[in-house]
Each structure stands twice: as C-alpha cells, then as structure tokens.
Enzyme design. Structure first.
Site, short mmCIF file in Angstrom:
data_model
loop_
_atom_site.label_atom_id
_atom_site.label_comp_id
_atom_site.label_asym_id
_atom_site.label_seq_id
_atom_site.Cartn_x
_atom_site.Cartn_y
_atom_site.Cartn_z
N LYS A 112 128.99 143.88 -29.24
CA LYS A 112 128.51 143.67 -27.92
C LYS A 112 127.58 145.00 -27.65
CE LYS A 112 132.48 141.98 -25.36
NZ LYS A 112 131.81 140.73 -24.87
N ARG B 232 139.34 132.79 -26.67
CA ARG B 232 139.58 131.53 -26.94
C ARG B 232 140.41 131.42 -28.30
NH1 ARG B 232 133.58 129.38 -26.52
NH2 ARG B 232 133.63 131.39 -25.50
N1 BES Z 1 135.87 139.22 -23.01
C1 BES Z 1 134.56 138.69 -23.15
C2 BES Z 1 134.03 138.00 -21.73
C3 BES Z 1 133.69 138.71 -20.78
C4 BES Z 1 132.45 139.35 -20.43
C5 BES Z 1 134.66 139.41 -19.71
C6 BES Z 1 132.05 139.95 -19.33
C7 BES Z 1 134.59 140.34 -18.78
C8 BES Z 1 133.38 140.53 -18.61
C9 BES Z 1 134.72 137.53 -24.12
O1 BES Z 1 135.36 137.63 -25.18
C10 BES Z 1 133.48 137.21 -24.67
O2 BES Z 1 132.83 138.21 -25.27
N2 BES Z 1 132.92 136.18 -24.41
C11 BES Z 1 131.26 135.93 -25.08
C12 BES Z 1 131.45 134.49 -25.53
C13 BES Z 1 130.08 134.23 -26.23
C14 BES Z 1 130.08 134.88 -27.27
C15 BES Z 1 130.19 132.71 -26.63
C16 BES Z 1 130.30 136.03 -23.74
O3 BES Z 1 130.61 135.51 -22.68
O4 BES Z 1 129.31 136.65 -24.01
MG MG Z 2 134.43 138.94 -26.91
#
Ligand code: BES
Ligand code: MG
Ligand code: ZN
Length: 494
Positions: free
Chosen positions: A269, A343
């Site tokens: 991230k 997921r």
């Molecule tokens: N934990 C994150 C989602 C998230 C984002 C929670 C912002 C709270 C605030 C999740 O694991 C994630 O990283 N999701 C990705 C999915 C993508 C790679 C398809 C996302 O939402 O960017």
């Molecule tokens: Mg994630």
C-alpha cells in the site's frame, strides 16, 4: 463512569451540572415534568430557542439562584442539522461531557422527561457512554476525569430507567472494548491477542471457545490464513466462540475479518494513512465483543462467532502475486493482488462455518476502499442472498445509529473474477470493487446458506471527531449485532 437513576422528586438532589435536552417532540411536555425551581430558567431559554434567537447549545451558571445546581446545560436537538432525531440526541448528549471535562465537574446529571423515556433515553445514554471514550493510554498523562452521572426521572419510570441504564452500560462497554482493541498498534494487537481475548471472554461468560493455531490450520487444511499470514512473525489463528441459549433453536453465525495489520503485502500500500490498517481487524473485533455483550445480556438466540485473524506482512516469506492455492472448499484462487487478502482469509472462515449449519450467516469486514468511495465514511455496505436478513440488519442498524446501504451482487460482474490459471482471480478488472469482493465471497459461502456481507471499510475509524465519536475506532457493527440478537424474533420472523 458510574451511572445511576434518581427520582426528580427526591428532596436532596444536587449536581454540578444538569443537562436538559430540548428535543423537537418534547417542547410541550418538558416544562410540566421538570423540577419546579428550574422551570422559569428553562422557560426563558426555550422561548429564545423557539424565537430562533439561540444558535447553539448553552451552558448557564445558575449556582447563585439554585443552591443544588451549579450549571444547567441546554441542548437543542433542532440545532443539529442533517442528522436523524436519534443521532442528533446522541450528538447532544456527547457534548455534555465535553463541557464538564475542562471544568472538572464531579457530578453530572441529565433530566429525563417522561416524553424522553421511550424514544430518547437510549440515544442519550449511548451519546454519553460512547462520546466520552478517548484512546489516550499512550499519552504520558492520560485523562483521569471520571464524572459520576445521574439520570433524573419521574418515579413512574424508575424501574424502566434502571433497566435501560444497565443495558446500555453493558452494550457500550463492549463497543468501547472493541474500540480499545482496534486502536492498539499492530505490533500489540496480533492474532494471538484475539485468541487471548476470546478465551478470557468465553471463560468469564460461559461460552465455548476453539482456537486453531498455525499447526492446526496446516493439519486441518485451512490454506488461506496460512497463505496470507506467511510473511509475518505473528502466526494466524482461526477462532470459534459459541453462545448457546437454552430453549431457543435459531442460530446466527457471525464471521469477522481480523487482519491485525494490512501492509498490502508484496502489492504494498502507499505510505499515506497506512497506519489506519492497524484497524483492518475491526470486523473481527466487532464480532469478538458482540459475543461479550450477547452473553452478558442473555440474548434469546444461539450465536456463533468465527474470527479469521492474520497479519498481512511484507517480506521474503510473504505470499507473492501470481501464487495459486486451493481454498478449503476445493476452488483454486489466483492471488493477483496480495492486498486483496481479506476475502482470502474469509474463505477459511466460511469453510469453518459450514460445519455449524447456522440459520443465518453474516460476515463483517473492512474489505474494500471501493466501498468507502461509494458510500463515504458514515455508511457501511451490505450485500447478500437473503432479503429479509439484509432488511433486518438495516432495521437493527437504524435503531442503533449504524447505517447500512445495500449494494447489488450483480451476477454479470462475476466475469471480472475469471482467470485463465485458476477458478477465480482474487481481484476484479474494473470498477465496482465492493461488489466484486462480495461476489468473490459468495463463491465460498456454505451450501444453501442465508448470508449477508457487511463492508465497514468506511465507518470503522474516524480521523477527526465525527458525530459523537472522538478520533479513532468507532466499534462499528457491535450495536447492530447486539440489537439483532436481543430482538431476534422481531427482526427475523420465523
Ligand atoms: N483492508 C483493505 C480495505 C480498506 C481500505 C479498508 C481502506 C479500510 C480502508 C483491503 O484489504 C484492501 O486492501 N482492499 C483492496 C482491494 C483491491 C486490491 C482489489 C482495496 O480496496 O484497495
Ligand atoms: Mg488489503
Ligand atoms: Zn485488508
């Protein structure tokens, strides 16, 4: 914070501050049920309010007129724009303790009029109990301010008031415990921390508790937690807690995502706001502390909680993009993006849920940034395959001040999850990321399960004071789940 009920007729009532909420519906009755000596004061300000001459709530020093009250705090529901009555009252109630803290007032009282008893007493209690919470244990001088709180009601409502106080005391304590765990840094709240809490809550409140550790997971074939947790020195856990209620057949199963820190893994991230990902276990924490409240409140339904907890770390041992593994239900998953880890671990939780044959399954997860973009920070997404379950969650949430908006599990978007190398890709190819995440989960729910998925990526945390919450975790989900369990038959008619 110690709460108690007092009768408005008591001779020796005294307080540092008396809070009075002028709700839009009790304008008429407020004056008839309030203690006589403060009537003229309230009358004067309510007239000012009705003449639109007051633009905010006010603190009135009255000590020179009334010997037993130092200040009166008057809050006007009608001045809180945009929010529904319940939330407006929660916000007002939270402001009381924000006034008394700098003045260091020891005893704070709230006048509860008969008209408030049904609709507003619970929001008032919640606004105070949740609004007072701050996470300051790591400050070198954390606040020691702990006022005593009294609720002044008529004799007629004394026993109702006592019951409601007890219920909200228990419920909000669990919400605040939930916030405590979420607010802990990711090196403090690790998967084993979840296991410790689950064991101690279970022991204290008579639940059963099963914790699968890393070797159990390998032996029993829960591959997703192993894959996601590979990069971390803190191994994953799959936790199951059970609350059994004699004489009741219905069985609700709650699943929580418990990623104790989400770096994104190799698909790392951006640095900005990455710290918030210590809260990527908010779904798991909500489920954990829901169990605490459900047991303490003796809810009339059987409830099982499953928490899939791991750390999504980065490092030479972390899973790589392009990896393929077989989920416990036999479907193969191509890990296109290691940041779509929630997921993955949920597939293990659904596999564990299969053994339970529950009537309803609800999972809760900080699953997608896409859901935050779609619904903002005050609304959670809800998806599922059973309308009455979705409606029940929305209705229970409304009562508790937690908003859920339904997103469609639109079948054509399933094509986004197709992959030449495996049965499923773990990310979609375009827009609608909250939905494709829901569609992915749907491939792993137990056969014939009635299921709903809650995406709380928006409301799990607030980075500025919002509504009645100070900065930090909100404990989103606990109140909705407890409401659902307390009134299960009402929300989910047999
Ligand atoms: N934990 C994150 C989602 C998230 C984002 C929670 C912002 C709270 C605030 C999740 O694991 C994630 O990283 N999701 C990705 C999915 C993508 C790679 C398809 C996302 O939402 O960017
Ligand atoms: Mg994630
Ligand atoms: Zn995550």
């Amino acid at each position: 914070m110690h709460l108690r009920q007092r009768n408005t007729r008591d001779k020796n009532l005294s307080t540092d501050l008396l809070a009075v909420f002028v709700t839009d519906t009790n304008k008429g009755t407020l004056l008839s049920t309030c203690p006589k000596p403060i009537k003229p004061i309230l009358q004067k300000y309510i007239q000012l309010f009705q003449a639109k001459k007051l633009k905010c709530d006010i603190l009135i020093p009255v000590g020179d007129v009334l010997s037993n009250i130092q200040y009166i705090f008057l809050g006007f529901q009608g001045l809180i724009k945009f929010y529904k009555p319940g939330d407006a009252v929660r916000i007002l109630a939270s402001r009381v303790l924000k006034q008394t803290k700098p003045l260091n007032l020891k005893k704070v009282s709230v006048l509860i009029t008969d008209a408030d008893m049904r609709p507003y007493f619970t929001p008032i209690l919640q606004g105070m109990l949740l609004g007072f919470y701050t996470f300051d244990k790591y400050k070198s001088s954390p606040s020691k301010y702990q006022p005593e709180i009294e609720f002044w009601t008529s004799q007629k409502y004394a026993s109702v008031a006592k019951r409601l106080i007890h219920r909200q005391d228990v419920l909000c304590e669990s919400v605040n415990h939930c916030r405590d765990l979420i607010n802990e840094p990711g090196d403090v709240a690790i998967p084993e921390t979840f296991a410790k809490h689950a064991r101690s809550i279970s022991k204290k409140h008579g639940l059963t508790c099963e914790v699968l550790n890393e070797s159990d997971l390998k032996r029993l074939g829960y591959p997703a937690l192993i894959a996601v947790g590979k990069g971390s020195i803190h191994p994953p856990r799959l936790i199951t807690m059970k609350y059994k209620k004699r004489g009741h057949k219905k069985h609700l199963l709650l699943i929580g995502k418990g990623i104790t820190f989400d770096t994104g893994g190799i698909s790392i991230k951006p640095a900005n706001e990455m710290w918030e990902m210590k809260g990527d276990m908010s779904g798991g924490a909500a489920v954990l502390f829901t169990m605490e409240a459900i047991a303490r409140l003796d809810c009339p339904v059987n409830v099982t909680a499953i928490i899939a907890t791991a750390e999504n770390a980065i490092g030479s041992r972390a899973q790589m993009p392009g990896n393929i593994f077989f989920a416990k239900n036999g479907k193969s998953i191509h890990v296109d993006n290691t940041d779509a880890e929630g997921r993955l671990v949920l597939t293990d939780a659904f596999a564990r849920a299969e053994k339970e044959k529950a009537d309803y399954i609800v999972d809760i997860a900080t699953l997608t940034g896409a859901c935050v973009r779609a619904l903002g920070t005050e609304i959670a997404g809800v998806m599922g395959n059973t309308q009455n379950l979705i409606k029940a969650i929305q209705a229970a949430g409304k009562v508790q001040g937690e908003e859920f908006w339904e997103l469609p599990l639109f079948p054509p978007y399933k094509k986004q999850l197709e992959c030449p190398h495996a049965d499923l890709n773990n990310i979609g190819t375009g827009y609608g990321g909250a939905i494709t995440a829901g569609l992915f989960l749907q491939e792993f729910i137990p056969d014939k399960a009635r299921w709903a998925h809650l995406d709380i990526a928006g409301p799990f945390i607030t980075t500025k004071p919002e509504k009645y919450f100070n900065e930090g975790a909100t404990g989103f989900g606990v109140r909705t789940f407890v409401e659902l369990a307390l009134n299960f038959k009402k929300y989910l008619k047999p």
